[in-house]
Enzyme design. Structure first.
Site, PDB file in Angstrom:
ATOM      1  N   ASN A 213       0.851  -1.194   0.000  1.00 39.99           N
ATOM      2  CA  ASN A 213       0.000   0.000   0.000  1.00 39.99           C
ATOM      3  C   ASN A 213       0.880   1.236   0.000  1.00 39.99           C
ATOM      4  O   ASN A 213       2.106   1.138  -0.005  1.00 39.99           O
ATOM      5  CB  ASN A 213      -0.964  -0.032   1.203  1.00 39.99           C
ATOM      6  CG  ASN A 213      -0.198  -0.104   2.505  1.00 39.99           C
ATOM      7  OD1 ASN A 213       0.533   0.806   2.863  1.00 39.99           O
ATOM      8  ND2 ASN A 213      -0.340  -1.229   3.217  1.00 39.99           N
ATOM      9  N   ALA A 278       1.185   1.341  11.578  1.00 40.12           N
ATOM     10  CA  ALA A 278       1.486   0.683  10.295  1.00 40.12           C
ATOM     11  C   ALA A 278       0.202   0.371   9.535  1.00 40.12           C
ATOM     12  O   ALA A 278      -0.849   0.130  10.129  1.00 40.12           O
ATOM     13  CB  ALA A 278       2.258  -0.606  10.542  1.00 40.12           C
ATOM     14  N   LYS A 292       9.694 -16.122 -10.583  1.00 37.47           N
ATOM     15  CA  LYS A 292       8.796 -15.146 -11.191  1.00 37.47           C
ATOM     16  C   LYS A 292       7.737 -15.880 -12.011  1.00 37.47           C
ATOM     17  O   LYS A 292       8.077 -16.774 -12.805  1.00 37.47           O
ATOM     18  CB  LYS A 292       9.616 -14.211 -12.098  1.00 37.47           C
ATOM     19  CG  LYS A 292       8.786 -13.146 -12.758  1.00 37.47           C
ATOM     20  CD  LYS A 292       9.631 -12.267 -13.663  1.00 37.47           C
ATOM     21  CE  LYS A 292       8.740 -11.308 -14.414  1.00 37.47           C
ATOM     22  NZ  LYS A 292       9.455 -10.603 -15.472  1.00 37.47           N
ATOM     23  N   PHE A 330      -4.386   3.070  14.807  1.00 41.86           N
ATOM     24  CA  PHE A 330      -4.745   4.077  13.810  1.00 41.86           C
ATOM     25  C   PHE A 330      -5.891   3.505  12.989  1.00 41.86           C
ATOM     26  O   PHE A 330      -6.137   2.302  12.998  1.00 41.86           O
ATOM     27  CB  PHE A 330      -3.556   4.391  12.892  1.00 41.86           C
ATOM     28  CG  PHE A 330      -2.682   5.500  13.412  1.00 41.86           C
ATOM     29  CD1 PHE A 330      -1.942   5.329  14.567  1.00 41.86           C
ATOM     30  CD2 PHE A 330      -2.604   6.718  12.746  1.00 41.86           C
ATOM     31  CE1 PHE A 330      -1.139   6.359  15.057  1.00 41.86           C
ATOM     32  CE2 PHE A 330      -1.799   7.754  13.216  1.00 41.86           C
ATOM     33  CZ  PHE A 330      -1.065   7.570  14.373  1.00 41.86           C
TER      34      PHE A 330
END
Ligand code: PMT
Length: 408
Positions: A213, A278, A292, A330
């Site tokens: 994010n 966080a 990958k 938070f």
């Protein structure tokens, strides 16, 4: 107010500038002397229009000075001796003008000369019209003074003498005197370990891709910096970020929510305060491909389906185990901020939620400013104005002091 056993009395130089709030200064002198401090007053010429030097002299038991070059006053104690004398300088009220002169380093009267010459810490109690307080010039001056280590008490919101409502009232004498006691005791945060989480977590999908994010870590780093500045021992658990570690802070770098949970759980038992700022990913890919993932291996026009599993709720976990620790969370909310945060504090079980409105361009993720509400378990919401993240951190730690029962 009697000094608590941990408070030390000291020498206070009280610098008074010319605002209507100066009418509260005699009460401040009374509170400070009652707490055992030795007080000397210095006034700007404008302050003498609002409060009589004679009143301050009588209450403090020491000459109250207002002239830089008065031979009588200089004969008593020179202005340089007066600047060297205090353990703490308190500027109350501190007008916009005196803050500007402090920022510029002007020394054009006794008060500003003392402020430039002193080596003692300086606490200012600003008082002014709300528009003057909000003016970019004042914001910039206050920011620069903070960077130099000048401490602030207030201003508080309320009805102003000029008829406006808003932030600009000088903090009450009791609050200033309590802060003086706290600063002189120097031990409000001594031996207190504060755990802070900051930044976003990164949940790998394969060897190169991840879910993450926009959290920059700025908010949590500001809290860690402020706690360290107040004398706490600070442990900062940080997701990936380019920010440098604030002075005096021990940092543990983590990548995923599971890493963050392990670090937080390991540090939490030895902490008295935890501030979880966080932005933790709520989900992670169920499987991480070691290599990958190649587009061509998916087949022509095939999308990639990700199987996500929930991450643990770190904040809820430590809140359950908190005992007498203070735990702050938070909340990043894009709408119905206060209502959503009220529901969140009930779910998470912490002592306070700092709710930011992330729909604003100047608040929340990757900004230098934030606009938050402090939400208590009972649902009470205190709205703070748009502030720098450093100022939000200060306000938050002021609240933590209150929660810990430290008089302010
Ligand atoms: O880092 P910056 O760029 O400065 O941005 C600051 C910020 C916007 C990230 C910060 O102010 C903030 O709001 N942090 C919380 C972001 C968030 O994830 O909010 P939330 O509502 O999803 O989570 C609520 C609380 O639970 C937070 O304290 C979070 O740390 C905690 N949580 C969330 C999920 C989870 N799995 N575990 C948790 O502990």
């Amino acid at each position: 107010m009697n000094p608590s056993p941990s408070q030390r009395s000291g020498r206070i130089l009280l610098a008074v500038s010319g605002g209507i709030a100066a009418y509260k200064v005699p009460e401040l002198v009374r509170q400070l002397t009652k707490a055992g401090h030795e007080v000397r007053c210095a006034l700007t010429p404008a302050a003498c229009e609002f409060v009589s030097p004679m009143v301050l002299q009588t209450l403090s038991g020491a000459p109250a000075r207002s002239e830089l070059f008065d031979p009588g006053e200089e004969g008593e104690i020179s202005h340089i001796e007066l600047a060297d004398w205090p353990d703490l300088v308190v500027v109350a009220p501190a007008t916009a003008h005196v803050l500007a002169r402090m920022t510029a380093g002007l020394a054009d009267d006794l008060v500003t000369t003392l402020l430039l010459a002193t080596r003692a810490p300086v606490l200012v109690a600003p008082a002014m019209n709300v528009n003057m307080w909000d003016h970019p010039a004042t914001r910039e001056n206050v920011g620069r003074l903070r960077e130099r280590g000048v401490l602030l008490e207030g201003p508080v919101a309320g009805e102003l003498a000029c008829g406006w409502e808003g932030e600009g009232r000088m903090a009450e004498p009791e609050a200033i005197a309590a802060r003086v006691g706290l600063l002189l005791s120097g031990d409000a945060w001594k031996g207190i370990r504060v755990l802070v989480s900051a930044g976003g977590t990164r949940e790998p999908i394969d060897a190169v891709r991840s879910i993450t994010n926009r959290s920059s870590g700025k908010m949590g780093f500001a809290v860690a910096a402020e706690a360290a500045r107040r004398g706490a021992e600070v442990v900062l658990v940080a997701g990936p970020t380019a920010l440098s570690t604030p002075p005096g802070v021990r940092r543990i770098d983590v990548e995923t929510a599971l890493d963050m949970e392990a670090a937080v759980n390991a540090e939490f038992p030895a902490c008295q305060v935890a501030v979880m700022s966080a932005a933790v990913a709520d989900f992670r890919p169920a499987h991480r491909e070691a290599k990958k993932i190649k587009k061509e291996d998916l087949g022509p026009d095939q999308g990639l389906r990700l199987d996500l599993v929930p991450n643990p709720d770190i904040l809820a976990g430590i809140s359950r185990e908190r005992g007498d620790r203070i735990v702050i969370g938070f909340a990043a909310e894009s709408h119905d901020v206060v209502e959503a945060a009220r529901r969140k504090i009930a779910r998470k079980g912490c002592d306070l939620i700092v709710a930011n409105d992330i729909s604003r361009a100047d608040a929340g993720f990757d900004t230098d400013t934030n606009a938050v509400f402090l939400i208590s378990p009972g649902g009470e919401a205190e709205e703070l104005p748009l502030l720098s993240k450093a100022e939000v951190a200060e306000r938050l730690l002021d609240r933590v002091e209150k929660l810990r029962g430290v008089a302010r």
